[in-house]
Design a protein around this motif. Structure first.
Motif, PDB file in Angstrom:
ATOM      1  N   MET A  52       0.527  59.328 -15.315  1.00 51.55           N
ATOM      2  CA  MET A  52       0.519  60.779 -15.507  1.00 51.55           C
ATOM      3  C   MET A  52       1.938  61.292 -15.756  1.00 51.55           C
ATOM      4  O   MET A  52       2.173  62.140 -16.624  1.00 51.55           O
ATOM      5  N   THR A  53       2.882  60.781 -14.995  1.00 51.60           N
ATOM      6  CA  THR A  53       4.269  61.223 -15.140  1.00 51.60           C
ATOM      7  C   THR A  53       4.845  60.767 -16.470  1.00 51.60           C
ATOM      8  O   THR A  53       5.565  61.515 -17.141  1.00 51.60           O
ATOM      9  N   ALA A  74      -1.211  62.819  -2.690  1.00 56.11           N
ATOM     10  CA  ALA A  74      -0.230  61.723  -2.707  1.00 56.11           C
ATOM     11  C   ALA A  74       0.566  61.729  -3.994  1.00 56.11           C
ATOM     12  O   ALA A  74       1.784  61.484  -3.985  1.00 56.11           O
ATOM     13  N   TYR A  75      -0.099  62.004  -5.119  1.00 56.01           N
ATOM     14  CA  TYR A  75       0.631  62.038  -6.394  1.00 56.01           C
ATOM     15  C   TYR A  75       1.778  63.027  -6.339  1.00 56.01           C
ATOM     16  O   TYR A  75       2.923  62.699  -6.683  1.00 56.01           O
ATOM     17  N   PHE A  76       1.488  64.238  -5.905  1.00 55.18           N
ATOM     18  CA  PHE A  76       2.529  65.269  -5.898  1.00 55.18           C
ATOM     19  C   PHE A  76       3.588  65.003  -4.829  1.00 55.18           C
ATOM     20  O   PHE A  76       4.786  65.166  -5.078  1.00 55.18           O
ATOM     21  N   SER A  77       3.177  64.568  -3.640  1.00 52.14           N
ATOM     22  CA  SER A  77       4.153  64.342  -2.574  1.00 52.14           C
ATOM     23  C   SER A  77       5.069  63.165  -2.891  1.00 52.14           C
ATOM     24  O   SER A  77       6.279  63.219  -2.610  1.00 52.14           O
ATOM     25  N   TYR A  81       6.967  66.830  -5.689  1.00 42.96           N
ATOM     26  CA  TYR A  81       6.548  68.051  -6.356  1.00 42.96           C
ATOM     27  C   TYR A  81       5.793  68.936  -5.351  1.00 42.96           C
ATOM     28  O   TYR A  81       5.047  68.426  -4.511  1.00 42.96           O
ATOM     29  N   THR A  82       5.965  70.229  -5.469  1.00 43.91           N
ATOM     30  CA  THR A  82       5.180  71.182  -4.677  1.00 43.91           C
ATOM     31  C   THR A  82       4.268  71.943  -5.627  1.00 43.91           C
ATOM     32  O   THR A  82       4.707  72.890  -6.301  1.00 43.91           O
ATOM     33  N   PHE A  97       1.672  71.619 -11.400  1.00 42.73           N
ATOM     34  CA  PHE A  97       3.128  71.592 -11.307  1.00 42.73           C
ATOM     35  C   PHE A  97       3.680  71.235 -12.678  1.00 42.73           C
ATOM     36  O   PHE A  97       3.450  70.134 -13.176  1.00 42.73           O
ATOM     37  N   ASP A  98       4.411  72.175 -13.278  1.00 43.39           N
ATOM     38  CA  ASP A  98       4.977  71.982 -14.611  1.00 43.39           C
ATOM     39  C   ASP A  98       3.901  71.489 -15.586  1.00 43.39           C
ATOM     40  O   ASP A  98       2.885  72.127 -15.746  1.00 43.39           O
TER      41      ASP A  98
END
Length: 214
Positions: A52-53, A74-77, A81-82, A97-98
């Motif tokens: 994804m990133t 988990a992906y964001f943490s 990313y918040t 997020f973005d």
């Protein structure tokens, strides 16, 4: 697809399907989709994939769909990313997020504007035979005319191992995506050192497909 099965896999951290790096298949074959920066990308059953990133570095909008809230959080943490968290009702929540948006909930209940391109590394092969036609119909309804799909499947004797991940043969890919242009990009046949072969499979191959919608 048994939702409780996947919830328990994430809760117990039994996620051998998760890769700790960007999938080399993605980096090798994504250029074949000729996707521009403005093209919207869909990643069904995205988990907490680093893919994804990688995609978000190349596209303005990357949309994931994932059943497990544990995986989404988990992906964001893990990326520090918040996200903005938006309850949508019907058991779904949107995390943003973005460039990355992830719909947490049932894939079959997800409503999005049609996308330009799709990366399916882990969704079709997670579906038992009885659900594959319904899954592909839902997926195709989420893609614009002329859209492209990079699809990864597995081929092995199903009787030798219980899925998921399930075997999806080339013949079944042709049936499921009838009406689309299908290009077979690669077949990577595992040798006897591969973990799946060491667990008793007589053969095991990963296959990559380019699906182009009319």
């Amino acid at each position: 697809m048994d939702a409780e099965f996947w919830h328990s896999r994430w809760a117990e951290n039994r996620i051998g399907f998760h890769l700790n790096d960007t999938n080399p298949v993605l980096t090798k074959y994504w250029p074949r989709l000729n996707a521009s920066y403005s093209d919207t990308v869909l990643v069904p059953m995205c988990g907490k994939s680093l893919d994804m990133t990688w995609l978000a570095e190349k596209h303005a909008q990357v949309i994931g769909v994932e059943l497990s809230e544990i995986a989404v959080r988990a992906y964001f943490s893990e990326h520090l990313y918040t996200p903005t968290v938006i309850p949508l009702g019907n058991g779904q929540t949107l995390y943003e997020f973005d460039e990355v948006s992830i719909y947490c909930g049932d894939f079959f209940a997800t409503k999005i504007d049609p996308v330009d391109v799709v990366y399916d590394r882990a969704a079709l092969i997670a579906m038992p035979p009885s659900m594959r036609k319904m899954y592909v119909e839902q997926l195709l309804s989420m893609v614009k005319a002329g859209g492209r799909i990079l699809l990864v499947t597995l081929d092995y004797p199903q009787a030798e191992m219980d899925g998921p991940p399930f075997c999806v043969t080339g013949e079944e890919v042709a049936q499921l995506f009838s009406g689309c242009q299908i290009t077979h990009l690669e077949r990577d046949e595992a040798d006897e050192s591969h973990p799946r072969r060491q667990r008793g499979l007589s053969r095991f191959a990963e296959e990559v497909w380019l699906i182009e919608l009319p």
